[in-house]
Design an enzyme around this catalytic site. Structure first.
Site, PDB file in Angstrom:
ATOM      1  N   SER A   1       0.820  -1.218   0.000  1.00  0.00           N
ATOM      2  CA  SER A   1       0.000   0.000   0.000  1.00  0.00           C
ATOM      3  C   SER A   1       0.854   1.268   0.000  1.00  0.00           C
ATOM      4  CB  SER A   1      -0.914   0.015   1.221  1.00  0.00           C
ATOM      5  OG  SER A   1      -1.668  -1.174   1.296  1.00  0.00           O
TER       6      SER A   1
HETATM    7  N1  SAH Z   1      -0.641  -4.978   3.897  1.00  0.00           N
HETATM    8  C1  SAH Z   1       0.123  -5.346   2.713  1.00  0.00           C
HETATM    9  C2  SAH Z   1      -0.524  -4.933   1.424  1.00  0.00           C
HETATM   10  C3  SAH Z   1      -1.622  -5.795   1.146  1.00  0.00           C
HETATM   11  S1  SAH Z   1      -2.310  -5.907  -0.465  1.00  0.00           S
HETATM   12  C4  SAH Z   1       1.529  -4.796   2.771  1.00  0.00           C
HETATM   13  O1  SAH Z   1       1.879  -4.083   3.713  1.00  0.00           O
HETATM   14  O2  SAH Z   1       2.310  -5.124   1.870  1.00  0.00           O
HETATM   15  C5  SAH Z   1      -3.637  -6.950   0.032  1.00  0.00           C
HETATM   16  C6  SAH Z   1      -3.252  -8.362   0.352  1.00  0.00           C
HETATM   17  O3  SAH Z   1      -4.434  -9.001   0.821  1.00  0.00           O
HETATM   18  C7  SAH Z   1      -2.769  -9.155  -0.850  1.00  0.00           C
HETATM   19  O4  SAH Z   1      -1.529  -9.704  -0.571  1.00  0.00           O
HETATM   20  C8  SAH Z   1      -3.847 -10.224  -1.011  1.00  0.00           C
HETATM   21  O5  SAH Z   1      -3.344 -11.453  -1.475  1.00  0.00           O
HETATM   22  C9  SAH Z   1      -4.387 -10.342   0.401  1.00  0.00           C
HETATM   23  N2  SAH Z   1      -5.732 -10.907   0.515  1.00  0.00           N
HETATM   24  C10 SAH Z   1      -6.791 -10.755  -0.322  1.00  0.00           C
HETATM   25  N3  SAH Z   1      -7.857 -11.417   0.153  1.00  0.00           N
HETATM   26  C11 SAH Z   1      -7.471 -12.003   1.321  1.00  0.00           C
HETATM   27  C12 SAH Z   1      -8.140 -12.829   2.288  1.00  0.00           C
HETATM   28  N4  SAH Z   1      -9.413 -13.195   2.146  1.00  0.00           N
HETATM   29  N5  SAH Z   1      -7.429 -13.229   3.367  1.00  0.00           N
HETATM   30  C13 SAH Z   1      -6.135 -12.881   3.539  1.00  0.00           C
HETATM   31  N6  SAH Z   1      -5.457 -12.110   2.655  1.00  0.00           N
HETATM   32  C14 SAH Z   1      -6.119 -11.669   1.562  1.00  0.00           C
END
Ligand code: SAH
Length: 254
Positions: free
Chosen positions: A104
């Protein structure tokens, strides 16, 4: 002028000087590498402050918690992005981390962390580990971070990276975070870093009375809103819309 026999002394002095300057050069090279990122990180902090000021009416504050800003100024974001992107790691924008996912934007990481109003004794759940960067920021501010990632290679990578970098109070689990983490619940705070169509009821259940949650809600790739959720001591849940945002979708295991 001294009449000291010069050759031996000079030769010795020369060797010492060479060793000393080699050591100095080594220190300088290391410092330069560290400084390159330190100044980029400082610039990132100023940009976050600028965005906070710009959005102050929406977010209801002119500055973020100094503890949060200190964590943002400390965590080495360049070690959480793919190595070809290290040079742009401190730009105030999201970056690709593979598997169609992103790390993000720093302003959003700082804002979401601030909204959680976390304290040093808190236990936090993150849904959407991604690179592990947000978890690292949280880990500097709370007692314990549980973080869940649905894409297995990302979960493994983030877990190894966090361990290697010494973030010992973070546990990563490869699972669908929609259902939360029952064994570790209840949580003082929950942060969801992928956009959901609605607030998952299991996450509301796993929030302590008095707990806070931030979650982007809305249709995938359309306008989503960052929602602040609060569970009162009585158990009553209220929500507040903070800001329009854009996140990758929260996916589900079938
Ligand atoms: N917080 C992260 C950025 C996240 S992007 C950072 O600091 O890098 C969002 C993430 O959520 C992605 O990696 C995606 O694979 C994950 N995601 C999507 N749906 C999800 C779910 N149901 N449970 C867990 N993770 C999920």
């Amino acid at each position: 002028m001294t009449t000291r026999p010069s050759s031996g002394w000079r030769a010795g002095g020369g060797r010492r000087a060479t060793v000393a300057s080699a050591a100095l050069l080594f220190v300088a090279v290391c410092a330069t590498a560290a400084d390159r990122f330190a100044s980029a990180r400082a610039r990132m902090i100023r940009e976050i402050e600028g965005d906070v000021a710009f959005t102050s009416e929406d977010i209801g504050k002119k500055t973020l918690d100094p503890h949060v800003m200190r964590a943002m100024a400390t965590v080495p974001r360049h070690l959480f992005v793919p190595s070809p992107l290290q040079g742009v790691a401190y730009e105030n924008r999201p970056l690709p981390i593979g598997y169609g996912q992103t790390i993000s934007q720093p302003y959003i990481v700082a804002l979401m962390t601030d909204l959680l109003r976390i304290g040093s004794d808190d236990t936090v759940l993150e849904v959407g580990t991604g690179s592990g960067y947000q978890a690292a920021v949280l880990s500097m501010l709370v007692q314990k971070v549980y973080t869940m990632e649905i894409v297995e290679p990302l979960a493994k990578q983030a877990s190894a990276r966090l361990r290697q970098l010494g973030y010992q109070n973070v546990t990563v689990r490869h699972a669908d975070g929609y259902n939360g983490w029952k064994e570790a619940a209840p949580f003082d705070a929950i942060i969801v870093t992928a956009a959901a169509s609605h607030i998952p009821p299991p996450l509301i259940q796993q929030l302590k009375p008095g707990g806070r949650m931030v979650i982007p809600v809305g249709a995938p790739f359309l306008t989503q809103y960052l929602i602040f959720v609060q569970k009162a001591a009585t158990g009553r849940v209220t929500t507040r819309q903070v800001l329009p945002v854009q996140f990758v979708p929260l996916t589900r295991t079938k």
